[in-house]
Motif scaffolding. Structure first.
Motif, PDB file in Angstrom:
ATOM      1  N   SER A  15       0.885  -1.204   0.223  1.00 40.58           N
ATOM      2  CA  SER A  15      -0.252  -0.208  -0.033  1.00 40.58           C
ATOM      3  C   SER A  15       0.859   1.296  -0.125  1.00 40.58           C
ATOM      4  O   SER A  15       1.855   1.247   0.235  1.00 40.58           O
ATOM      5  CB  SER A  15      -0.441   0.225   1.095  1.00 40.58           C
ATOM      6  OG  SER A  15      -0.367  -0.157   2.505  1.00 40.58           O
ATOM      7  N   VAL A  16       0.406   1.789  -0.469  1.00 43.05           N
ATOM      8  CA  VAL A  16       0.598   3.812  -0.849  1.00 43.05           C
ATOM      9  C   VAL A  16       0.919   4.495   0.449  1.00 43.05           C
ATOM     10  O   VAL A  16      -0.769   5.144   0.307  1.00 43.05           O
ATOM     11  CB  VAL A  16       1.632   3.764  -2.252  1.00 43.05           C
ATOM     12  CG1 VAL A  16       1.454   5.668  -2.177  1.00 43.05           C
ATOM     13  CG2 VAL A  16       1.303   2.759  -3.146  1.00 43.05           C
ATOM     14  N   VAL A  17       1.729   5.505   1.169  1.00 37.85           N
ATOM     15  CA  VAL A  17       0.542   6.038   2.484  1.00 37.85           C
ATOM     16  C   VAL A  17       1.847   7.089   1.986  1.00 37.85           C
ATOM     17  O   VAL A  17       3.169   7.761   0.940  1.00 37.85           O
ATOM     18  CB  VAL A  17       1.201   5.112   3.675  1.00 37.85           C
ATOM     19  CG1 VAL A  17       0.191   4.254   3.369  1.00 37.85           C
ATOM     20  CG2 VAL A  17       2.232   4.748   3.442  1.00 37.85           C
ATOM     21  N   ASP A  18       1.701   7.584   2.929  1.00 37.83           N
ATOM     22  CA  ASP A  18       2.374   9.280   3.046  1.00 37.83           C
ATOM     23  C   ASP A  18       3.719   9.306   4.307  1.00 37.83           C
ATOM     24  O   ASP A  18       3.158   8.186   4.804  1.00 37.83           O
ATOM     25  CB  ASP A  18       1.578  10.456   4.285  1.00 37.83           C
ATOM     26  CG  ASP A  18       0.855  10.284   4.952  1.00 37.83           C
ATOM     27  OD1 ASP A  18       1.957   9.975   5.665  1.00 37.83           O
ATOM     28  OD2 ASP A  18      -0.400  11.365   5.405  1.00 37.83           O
ATOM     29  N   ARG A  19       4.750  10.743   3.808  1.00 35.86           N
ATOM     30  CA  ARG A  19       6.404   9.571   4.728  1.00 35.86           C
ATOM     31  C   ARG A  19       5.909   9.457   5.533  1.00 35.86           C
ATOM     32  O   ARG A  19       6.821   8.913   6.532  1.00 35.86           O
ATOM     33  CB  ARG A  19       6.658  10.732   4.834  1.00 35.86           C
ATOM     34  CG  ARG A  19       7.907  11.047   5.390  1.00 35.86           C
ATOM     35  CD  ARG A  19       8.761  10.198   4.655  1.00 35.86           C
ATOM     36  NE  ARG A  19       9.704   9.994   3.431  1.00 35.86           N
ATOM     37  CZ  ARG A  19      10.758   8.842   3.025  1.00 35.86           C
ATOM     38  NH1 ARG A  19      10.927   8.201   3.586  1.00 35.86           N
ATOM     39  NH2 ARG A  19      10.598   9.502   1.629  1.00 35.86           N
ATOM     40  N   ASP A  20       4.854  10.549   6.877  1.00 37.71           N
ATOM     41  CA  ASP A  20       5.070  10.487   8.114  1.00 37.71           C
ATOM     42  C   ASP A  20       4.413   8.512   8.554  1.00 37.71           C
ATOM     43  O   ASP A  20       4.697   8.022   9.692  1.00 37.71           O
ATOM     44  CB  ASP A  20       4.060  11.544   8.653  1.00 37.71           C
ATOM     45  CG  ASP A  20       4.595  12.131   8.627  1.00 37.71           C
ATOM     46  OD1 ASP A  20       5.883  12.327   8.734  1.00 37.71           O
ATOM     47  OD2 ASP A  20       3.387  13.803   8.672  1.00 37.71           O
ATOM     48  N   VAL A  21       3.287   8.205   7.837  1.00 42.38           N
ATOM     49  CA  VAL A  21       2.381   7.153   8.592  1.00 42.38           C
ATOM     50  C   VAL A  21       3.933   6.112   7.895  1.00 42.38           C
ATOM     51  O   VAL A  21       4.243   5.060   8.456  1.00 42.38           O
ATOM     52  CB  VAL A  21       1.578   6.673   7.589  1.00 42.38           C
ATOM     53  CG1 VAL A  21       1.369   5.210   7.180  1.00 42.38           C
ATOM     54  CG2 VAL A  21       0.320   7.438   7.811  1.00 42.38           C
ATOM     55  N   PHE A  22       4.307   5.964   6.631  1.00 41.66           N
ATOM     56  CA  PHE A  22       5.421   5.070   6.718  1.00 41.66           C
ATOM     57  C   PHE A  22       6.511   5.173   7.593  1.00 41.66           C
ATOM     58  O   PHE A  22       6.934   3.951   7.769  1.00 41.66           O
ATOM     59  CB  PHE A  22       6.264   5.655   5.518  1.00 41.66           C
ATOM     60  CG  PHE A  22       7.676   4.841   4.440  1.00 41.66           C
ATOM     61  CD1 PHE A  22       7.861   3.603   4.071  1.00 41.66           C
ATOM     62  CD2 PHE A  22       8.716   5.742   4.603  1.00 41.66           C
ATOM     63  CE1 PHE A  22       8.884   2.977   3.880  1.00 41.66           C
ATOM     64  CE2 PHE A  22       9.769   4.852   4.598  1.00 41.66           C
ATOM     65  CZ  PHE A  22      10.045   3.588   4.155  1.00 41.66           C
ATOM     66  N   GLN A  23       7.406   6.566   8.263  1.00 37.93           N
ATOM     67  CA  GLN A  23       8.252   6.698   9.087  1.00 37.93           C
ATOM     68  C   GLN A  23       7.804   5.958  10.870  1.00 37.93           C
ATOM     69  O   GLN A  23       8.609   5.589  11.022  1.00 37.93           O
ATOM     70  CB  GLN A  23       8.907   8.049   9.776  1.00 37.93           C
ATOM     71  CG  GLN A  23       9.761   8.004  10.097  1.00 37.93           C
ATOM     72  CD  GLN A  23      11.182   7.350   9.325  1.00 37.93           C
ATOM     73  OE1 GLN A  23      11.265   7.478   8.146  1.00 37.93           O
ATOM     74  NE2 GLN A  23      11.977   7.112  10.570  1.00 37.93           N
TER      75      GLN A  23
END
Length: 286
Positions: A27-35
């Protein structure tokens, strides 16, 4: 639910086109969720590292067993002993290479070829007073030709059957092993040994692949549905890459350890100077 990657493997196709064109993606998420997800995983990674440190500490506290330092080996210039293999250093790491006597290069052990191909620079071992050497479980002459074909430069010895019965007592002769030794004067002690997946410590390809989204791409791994996966032998053995690049079906009729293809392309001979007497079934994953 059957994974698509397994369908490709069963059909005899190579997996690279499947990965490029059809493999599922996370799934593709924004940088904050990824981090945030990564930091949660990092806690487990650090715990894993600390546990590895604790295991290594326990390994350093194992008792040792004395080994006959005069155990015969065959080296480049003829008969030597286990003591000679230390080359004057205090520690010795010996990799016991599986060998199929009389078999041509394509039929030699894909697993031993895989891990040994990762051992190139020895200076860092030497800086810690450690010698690294290969103890081949087969004839010196033909196995040394294999070493030369592969471009390996580590010390190479042949361990005769009687010597293997001493050096690998209680273990399966003919299997891949790493054995560590300590020298005190003319006395030699065995300090540790491992086999099978334990020899993965020699490999960095797997460890780097483990960091990627598709991992090792092997069918034993716990991966999401849709991740391409094949058997371990599809990684360690391969058909002619030029034929595969031309979209020819992978029939597994011209397979050899994967790393050998680059040596052939570079013009190195895989003639081991032996007289192959037919198909040799073997390999550490068969």
């Amino acid at each position: 639910m059957e994974k698509p990657g397994n369908k490709v493997a069963a059909a005899g196709g190579k997996m690279k086109d499947f990965i490029r064109d059809e493999a599922a993606v996370p799934s593709v998420v924004d940088r904050d969720v990824f981090q945030a997800e990564l930091e949660a995983l990092r806690v487990r990674e650090k715990a894993h590292t600390r546990e590895g440190d604790a295991i290594a500490a326990a390994r350093r506290r194992l008792p040792v067993v004395k080994v006959d330092s005069a155990t015969p080996l065959i080296g480049e210039h003829g008969p030597v002993t286990l003591l000679d293999a230390f080359e004057g250093r205090r520690l010795l790491i010996a990799y016991y290479f599986m060998w199929h006597a009389g078999a041509p290069a394509p039929e030699q052990c894909e697993g031993c070829t895989w891990v040994t191909a990762h051992i190139r620079e020895l200076a860092y071992f030497h800086a810690r007073d450690v010698t690294y050497a290969t103890f081949c479980q087969g004839p010196y002459k033909e196995s040394a030709r294999y070493r030369d074909f592969m471009g390996w430069e580590m010390p190479w010895y042949s361990a005769p059957q009687e010597s293997l019965e001493t050096l690998l007592v209680g273990r399966r002769i003919g299997m891949m092993h790493i054995v560590c030794y300590l020298r005190q004067g003319s006395n030699v002690y065995e300090t540790y040994w491992t086999t099978r997946r334990g020899v993965e410590v020699m490999d960095n390809s797997y460890h780097l692949l483990d960091l990627t989204v598709y991992g090792r791409q092997e069918d034993w791994e716990d991966s999401p549905v849709g991740w391409s996966q094949t058997g371990v032998l599809d990684f360690l053995r391969a058909d002619d890459p030029e034929a595969v690049a031309k979209d020819k079906q992978n029939t597994h009729t011209h397979e050899r350890p994967t790393v050998q293809w680059a040596r052939l392309k570079a013009g190195y001979s895989d003639d081991l100077g032996n007289d192959p007497g037919g198909k040799h079934e073997g390999g550490c994953f068969k």
